[in-house]
Design a protein around this motif. Structure first.
Motif, PDB file in Angstrom:
ATOM      1  N   GLU A  14       0.304 -15.110   9.628  1.00  0.00           N
ATOM      2  CA  GLU A  14      -1.021 -15.104   8.996  1.00  0.00           C
ATOM      3  C   GLU A  14      -1.830 -13.884   9.438  1.00  0.00           C
ATOM      4  N   PHE A  15      -1.715 -13.522  10.717  1.00  0.00           N
ATOM      5  CA  PHE A  15      -2.455 -12.356  11.210  1.00  0.00           C
ATOM      6  C   PHE A  15      -1.895 -11.077  10.607  1.00  0.00           C
ATOM      7  N   VAL A  16      -0.576 -10.985  10.502  1.00  0.00           N
ATOM      8  CA  VAL A  16       0.059  -9.798   9.930  1.00  0.00           C
ATOM      9  C   VAL A  16      -0.375  -9.605   8.482  1.00  0.00           C
ATOM     10  N   VAL A  17      -0.449 -10.705   7.734  1.00  0.00           N
ATOM     11  CA  VAL A  17      -0.781 -10.625   6.312  1.00  0.00           C
ATOM     12  C   VAL A  17      -2.256 -10.302   6.099  1.00  0.00           C
ATOM     13  N   ASP A  18      -3.141 -10.990   6.826  1.00  0.00           N
ATOM     14  CA  ASP A  18      -4.587 -10.789   6.640  1.00  0.00           C
ATOM     15  C   ASP A  18      -5.313 -11.185   7.920  1.00  0.00           C
ATOM     16  N   PRO A  19      -5.662 -10.222   8.749  1.00  0.00           N
ATOM     17  CA  PRO A  19      -6.284 -10.564  10.033  1.00  0.00           C
ATOM     18  C   PRO A  19      -7.745 -10.984   9.937  1.00  0.00           C
ATOM     19  N   TYR A  20      -8.422 -10.721   8.819  1.00  0.00           N
ATOM     20  CA  TYR A  20      -9.870 -10.907   8.774  1.00  0.00           C
ATOM     21  C   TYR A  20     -10.312 -12.360   8.994  1.00  0.00           C
ATOM     22  N   PRO A  21      -9.662 -13.363   8.377  1.00  0.00           N
ATOM     23  CA  PRO A  21     -10.061 -14.752   8.692  1.00  0.00           C
ATOM     24  C   PRO A  21      -9.839 -15.093  10.167  1.00  0.00           C
ATOM     25  N   ILE A  22      -8.804 -14.509  10.757  1.00  0.00           N
ATOM     26  CA  ILE A  22      -8.535 -14.776  12.170  1.00  0.00           C
ATOM     27  C   ILE A  22      -9.554 -14.064  13.048  1.00  0.00           C
ATOM     28  N   TYR A  23      -9.952 -12.852  12.679  1.00  0.00           N
ATOM     29  CA  TYR A  23     -11.038 -12.192  13.402  1.00  0.00           C
ATOM     30  C   TYR A  23     -12.264 -13.112  13.469  1.00  0.00           C
ATOM     31  N   ASP A 372      -8.842  12.929 -11.696  1.00  0.00           N
ATOM     32  CA  ASP A 372      -9.826  12.117 -12.414  1.00  0.00           C
ATOM     33  C   ASP A 372      -9.255  10.715 -12.642  1.00  0.00           C
ATOM     34  N   ASP A 373     -10.158   9.765 -12.894  1.00  0.00           N
ATOM     35  CA  ASP A 373      -9.750   8.417 -13.274  1.00  0.00           C
ATOM     36  C   ASP A 373      -8.707   7.856 -12.306  1.00  0.00           C
ATOM     37  N   ILE A 374      -9.003   7.911 -11.022  1.00  0.00           N
ATOM     38  CA  ILE A 374      -8.058   7.425 -10.004  1.00  0.00           C
ATOM     39  C   ILE A 374      -8.016   5.899 -10.050  1.00  0.00           C
ATOM     40  N   ARG A 375      -6.820   5.347 -10.074  1.00  0.00           N
ATOM     41  CA  ARG A 375      -6.656   3.896 -10.223  1.00  0.00           C
ATOM     42  C   ARG A 375      -5.326   3.469  -9.623  1.00  0.00           C
ATOM     43  N   PHE A 376      -5.200   2.164  -9.382  1.00  0.00           N
ATOM     44  CA  PHE A 376      -3.916   1.608  -8.978  1.00  0.00           C
ATOM     45  C   PHE A 376      -3.058   1.389 -10.225  1.00  0.00           C
ATOM     46  N   PRO A 377      -1.744   1.542 -10.127  1.00  0.00           N
ATOM     47  CA  PRO A 377      -0.880   1.217 -11.265  1.00  0.00           C
ATOM     48  C   PRO A 377      -1.038  -0.250 -11.669  1.00  0.00           C
ATOM     49  N   ASP A 378      -0.826  -0.547 -12.923  1.00  0.00           N
ATOM     50  CA  ASP A 378      -0.917  -1.924 -13.410  1.00  0.00           C
ATOM     51  C   ASP A 378       0.001  -2.843 -12.603  1.00  0.00           C
ATOM     52  N   GLY A 379      -0.572  -3.959 -12.151  1.00  0.00           N
ATOM     53  CA  GLY A 379       0.205  -4.945 -11.414  1.00  0.00           C
ATOM     54  C   GLY A 379       0.424  -4.625  -9.946  1.00  0.00           C
ATOM     55  N   TYR A 380      -0.123  -3.513  -9.496  1.00  0.00           N
ATOM     56  CA  TYR A 380       0.096  -3.087  -8.107  1.00  0.00           C
ATOM     57  C   TYR A 380      -1.088  -3.482  -7.234  1.00  0.00           C
ATOM     58  N   THR A 381      -0.782  -4.114  -6.115  1.00  0.00           N
ATOM     59  CA  THR A 381      -1.818  -4.455  -5.138  1.00  0.00           C
ATOM     60  C   THR A 381      -1.440  -3.843  -3.800  1.00  0.00           C
ATOM     61  N   PRO A 382      -2.206  -2.881  -3.304  1.00  0.00           N
ATOM     62  CA  PRO A 382      -1.863  -2.259  -2.018  1.00  0.00           C
ATOM     63  C   PRO A 382      -2.048  -3.228  -0.863  1.00  0.00           C
ATOM     64  N   THR A 383      -1.222  -3.089   0.145  1.00  0.00           N
ATOM     65  CA  THR A 383      -1.301  -3.958   1.317  1.00  0.00           C
ATOM     66  C   THR A 383      -1.320  -3.112   2.584  1.00  0.00           C
ATOM     67  N   ASP A 384      -1.997  -3.632   3.590  1.00  0.00           N
ATOM     68  CA  ASP A 384      -2.025  -2.978   4.893  1.00  0.00           C
ATOM     69  C   ASP A 384      -0.903  -3.524   5.760  1.00  0.00           C
ATOM     70  N   GLU A 385      -0.449  -2.707   6.702  1.00  0.00           N
ATOM     71  CA  GLU A 385       0.578  -3.107   7.640  1.00  0.00           C
ATOM     72  C   GLU A 385       0.190  -2.647   9.039  1.00  0.00           C
ATOM     73  N   GLY A 386       0.661  -3.398  10.046  1.00  0.00           N
ATOM     74  CA  GLY A 386       0.462  -2.970  11.421  1.00  0.00           C
ATOM     75  C   GLY A 386      -0.328  -3.966  12.233  1.00  0.00           C
ATOM     76  N   LEU A 387      -0.124  -3.922  13.541  1.00  0.00           N
ATOM     77  CA  LEU A 387      -0.795  -4.833  14.468  1.00  0.00           C
ATOM     78  C   LEU A 387      -1.835  -4.068  15.284  1.00  0.00           C
ATOM     79  N   PHE A 388      -1.400  -3.134  16.139  1.00  0.00           N
ATOM     80  CA  PHE A 388      -2.325  -2.363  16.955  1.00  0.00           C
ATOM     81  C   PHE A 388      -3.026  -1.291  16.127  1.00  0.00           C
ATOM     82  N   SER A 389      -2.322  -0.725  15.172  1.00  0.00           N
ATOM     83  CA  SER A 389      -2.950   0.142  14.174  1.00  0.00           C
ATOM     84  C   SER A 389      -2.579  -0.418  12.811  1.00  0.00           C
ATOM     85  N   ARG A 390      -3.429  -0.161  11.802  1.00  0.00           N
ATOM     86  CA  ARG A 390      -3.240  -0.839  10.517  1.00  0.00           C
ATOM     87  C   ARG A 390      -3.784   0.004   9.383  1.00  0.00           C
ATOM     88  N   ALA A 391      -3.000   0.118   8.315  1.00  0.00           N
ATOM     89  CA  ALA A 391      -3.386   0.858   7.115  1.00  0.00           C
ATOM     90  C   ALA A 391      -2.283   0.639   6.089  1.00  0.00           C
TER      91      ALA A 391
END
Length: 404
Positions: A14-23, A372-391
């Motif tokens: 759960e922390f690896v996937v999304d640390p914010y609720p755990i914070y 110009d017109d910077i966007r994510f590709p259709d259907g793409y959701t970026p995810t962060d990775e990392g424990l001590f550092s994260r991006a």
């Protein structure tokens, strides 16, 4: 605290996937945790982390970092630290940065950008952010451009070593090999720069003198390794996270495109909301009371920057990315007076903060000029990775190319 149940675990999926609720759970219900597997306390509230950076020692780097880069300024205290900082700091601020190295930063960004600016699609991490600061550092050190890839490889191995929380022996061995390779590369260069100094950072480190003291070859080797890790990591992950945050908030992206002075605000808010380094260790010098209980002398403390920077005791609507927030002082965001924790704090405030700001501002301006017109590709959701550092480990963007 017992009635609140066990605290969410730092090592959980759960922390690896999304640390914010755990914070949030840590700050609200478990502000002080003893983590047996890590052998360290976990602290998460802004005021506690801020205090730890100013009062606790950095002895932990003797086992955490020294094996891979040597003994560095991060471990030093008192006069030794003051002298070392005075020796290295001038190369990363003021007239040296403005006069000699801003063109170096721009040239590196332009060269990377040229490879994809007409494509309409880019992995901004793999093709730009992870290579940009390393190229800048190599050029600032006055080393051959042909060695950019070599240094990028060393940087990647060093970062894997620092993130090796499970103690993978192959990762450890690779880190130690890299240490030996980097020293074998740099030591003869250092000796030559002492004899024939040039107009570069390595020469500055070789010739700088304070009260008759100069840096030894080993200290210069260690600082160069630290520069790769800290200088590369902050700019790499911060620039990637900033574009992820802005593209996720199109109105704020448009505001930055229209008014480039807002890049500094976007960078500062990224450092607060999604800091590149999420956890920094410190060592308790003497028994200390903090939120939730008592910390014993000699124990390690995991200062959770990601949690401190999203503490609603300190910031309004802290879990939201907002470049226009009024409770983040952008005028101080890249100095030791910063009211976010991303650059640490106290006497060990990041010596390269101004360099990171210059890299991010130049890189972001050039990217916005080209796309110009910077966007994510259709259907793409970026995810962060990392424990001590994260991006984001990768960040796919589509865009409409603009004429050079």
């Amino acid at each position: 605290m017992g009635s609140l149940g066990a605290p969410p675990d730092l090592m959980s999926l759960e922390f690896v996937v999304d640390p914010y609720p755990i914070y949030r759970a840590w700050r609200d219900e478990h502000p002080l945790i003893w983590h047996e597997a890590m052998g360290a306390y976990i602290i998460s509230r802004y005021d506690d982390v801020n205090r730890a950076f100013r009062e606790f020692s950095s002895e932990n780097y003797s086992w955490q970092l020294e094996p891979v880069i040597g003994r560095s300024i991060l471990q030093m205290e008192g006069r030794e630290h003051s002298v070392q900082r005075a020796l290295v700091a001038p190369a990363f601020r003021g007239k040296d940065l403005q006069g000699k190295f801003l063109p170096v930063i721009r040239r590196n960004a332009e060269e990377l950008l040229e490879a994809f600016r007409a494509d309409g699609r880019v992995d901004i991490v793999g093709q730009f952010t992870t290579r940009f600061p390393i190229g800048v550092i190599v050029d600032m050190l006055g080393l051959p451009k042909s060695d950019h890839a070599l240094f990028h490889g060393w940087y990647s191995v060093m970062m894997a070593f620092l993130s090796n929380v499970v103690g993978d022996p192959e990762v450890t061995a690779a880190g130690l090999r890299t240490t030996a390779e980097l020293r074998a590369y740099l030591t003869p260069v250092i000796k030559e720069r002492r004899r024939n100094p040039g107009d570069d950072v390595l020469s500055t480190l070789c010739t700088a003198e304070i009260d008759g003291e100069r840096m030894t070859d080993e200290e210069i080797n260690a600082f160069t390794g630290l520069l790769l890790i800290a200088g590369g990591e902050t700019s790499d992950k911060a620039l990637a996270s900033m574009f992820k945050n802005l593209v996720s908030h199109p109105d704020q992206l448009q505001a930055v495109r229209a008014d480039r002075s807002l890049i500094a605000r976007a960078f500062a808010e990224t450092l607060r909301y999604s800091p590149p380094v999420r956890i920094i260790l410190r060592t308790v010098k003497e028994e200390t009371e903090m939120s939730g209980g008592t910390l014993s002398a000699g124990k390690s403390v995991a200062c959770v920057i990601g949690a401190a920077n999203t503490d609603d005791r300190r910031y309004a609507d802290a879990d939201s990315f907002n470049i226009f927030r009024e409770d983040l002082d952008v005028s101080r965001a890249f100095s030791a007076a910063a009211n976010h924790m991303a650059f640490c704090g106290g006497r060990h405030f990041c010596v390269g903060a101004v360099l990171a700001k210059a890299e991010v501002e130049i890189g972001a301006n050039l990217l916005l000029d080209a796309m110009d017109d910077i966007r994510f590709p259709d259907g793409y959701t970026p995810t962060d990775e990392g424990l001590f550092s994260r991006a984001p480990a990768s960040l796919l963007l589509e865009f409409t190319p603009r004429a050079a």
